[in-house]
Design a protein around this motif. Sequence first.
Motif, short mmCIF file in Angstrom:
data_model
loop_
_atom_site.label_atom_id
_atom_site.label_comp_id
_atom_site.label_asym_id
_atom_site.label_seq_id
_atom_site.Cartn_x
_atom_site.Cartn_y
_atom_site.Cartn_z
N SER A 14 -4.56 2.60 30.96
CA SER A 14 -5.17 2.60 29.62
C SER A 14 -4.28 3.17 28.53
O SER A 14 -4.73 3.39 27.40
N ARG A 15 -3.01 3.43 28.83
CA ARG A 15 -2.08 3.86 27.79
C ARG A 15 -1.46 2.63 27.12
O ARG A 15 -1.17 1.64 27.79
N ARG A 16 -1.25 2.71 25.83
CA ARG A 16 -0.59 1.62 25.12
C ARG A 16 0.84 1.45 25.63
O ARG A 16 1.52 2.43 25.94
N ASP A 18 3.54 0.64 24.01
CA ASP A 18 4.58 1.28 23.20
C ASP A 18 4.66 2.78 23.44
O ASP A 18 5.74 3.38 23.35
N LYS A 19 3.51 3.41 23.80
CA LYS A 19 3.53 4.84 24.11
C LYS A 19 4.26 5.10 25.43
O LYS A 19 5.01 6.07 25.56
N HIS A 34 9.78 -1.90 18.98
CA HIS A 34 8.96 -3.03 18.54
C HIS A 34 9.81 -4.26 18.24
O HIS A 34 9.38 -5.40 18.48
N SER A 49 4.68 -9.03 24.40
CA SER A 49 3.65 -8.09 23.95
C SER A 49 4.11 -7.47 22.64
O SER A 49 5.31 -7.32 22.39
N SER A 52 0.80 -3.09 21.74
CA SER A 52 -0.55 -2.53 21.68
C SER A 52 -1.33 -2.76 22.97
O SER A 52 -2.42 -2.18 23.14
N ASP A 53 -0.82 -3.63 23.87
CA ASP A 53 -1.52 -3.90 25.13
C ASP A 53 -1.66 -2.63 25.96
O ASP A 53 -0.74 -1.80 26.00
N LYS A 54 -2.81 -2.49 26.63
CA LYS A 54 -3.03 -1.35 27.51
C LYS A 54 -2.41 -1.63 28.88
O LYS A 54 -2.58 -2.71 29.44
#
Length: 332
Positions: A14-16, A18-19, A34, A49, A52-54
């Motif tokens: 459940s983490r994005r 990009d994170k 990005h 992607s 923003s995808d989880k």
Amino acid sequence: MEFLTFTAGSGDNSRRLDKVLKVIFKDSQGVGIHQALRKKLITLNGKKSDGSDKVCEGDKISIAAFLLEEAEKKSVDAKTENTEHDSSEKDRPEVVFSNKHILVINKPRGISVQSSSPGEKSLADIVSSLYRGEGDSSLSFRTAPLHRLDRNTTGLLAFSQSILGAHWFSENIKIHTIKKNYVGIIQGRLSRTEEWHDSIDTSPSETGGGFKTVRIAKGFTEAVTTARPLAYGTYRGNDVTLSQFDILTGKKHQIRCQSSHHGHPLLGDSAYGGRKLFLDDGSASFFLHASRLSFPKDNPLGLPDELTAPLPAEFEKFISFSLINWDGQLII
């Protein structure tokens, strides 16, 4: 073009994307995450992607190898450029206990656990750079402090080494099955054991010099501290008490605020009404030491029943010169 593939672990759920990528790239400046996603230099399960995808456990994150090489080079260059300012190795903290789930250090005086201003060196930064979590395969996991000690408070401080370690420790702090004991020097003569029940407003109010304190006030969550006298002495003709503090709750500045409220501020804690105390290095400070952590038996992290940390040399010296007749024992 060569790609390197990373597999997401359970802690990445459940983490994005990009994170997660920021952790993989170690927050390296100048890496256009990005932009790389738009150019399909980074893909999630082989697909484009926007970041923003989880992410889910087992997902495959593929990254062009040259991006990682550039990030590593930037990291090395930054370390070389800042060699004179990077003292993390020199300031490596004393490790009291370590396994794949938890790292416990003996925190020194004069350093913050978390940075409060840009460019400030913190223990969180030092420990994160020196120790990598070993107990979890999550791409986005970082070693991080599990509780707080004030800048000039010394002693036992725990850091997570795995997701399991972080969750278990945080939960058991919350339900009070992990016990914390401190020792400190307070003003006056504490004649008997006292149990303090006070509600503390932890929204900080600014004092002189920009320092922020908390205060006793009605209508807030109760803080509970037991203060026990261990030995007595004098400092510049005034009575002082070496005390043990057993805390049930963990509020910001709890011991400092309650001690002052009950007529026994920490010696040297001028923010809470204590008389000035200057140490050998010329700095003004107080003595408060997180001396012991006690854990539930048969805990899932392989922690011992208790961990203890010896007093700093300057604290021991104060005890010796203040004629406090203490046998070195704490009350269980």
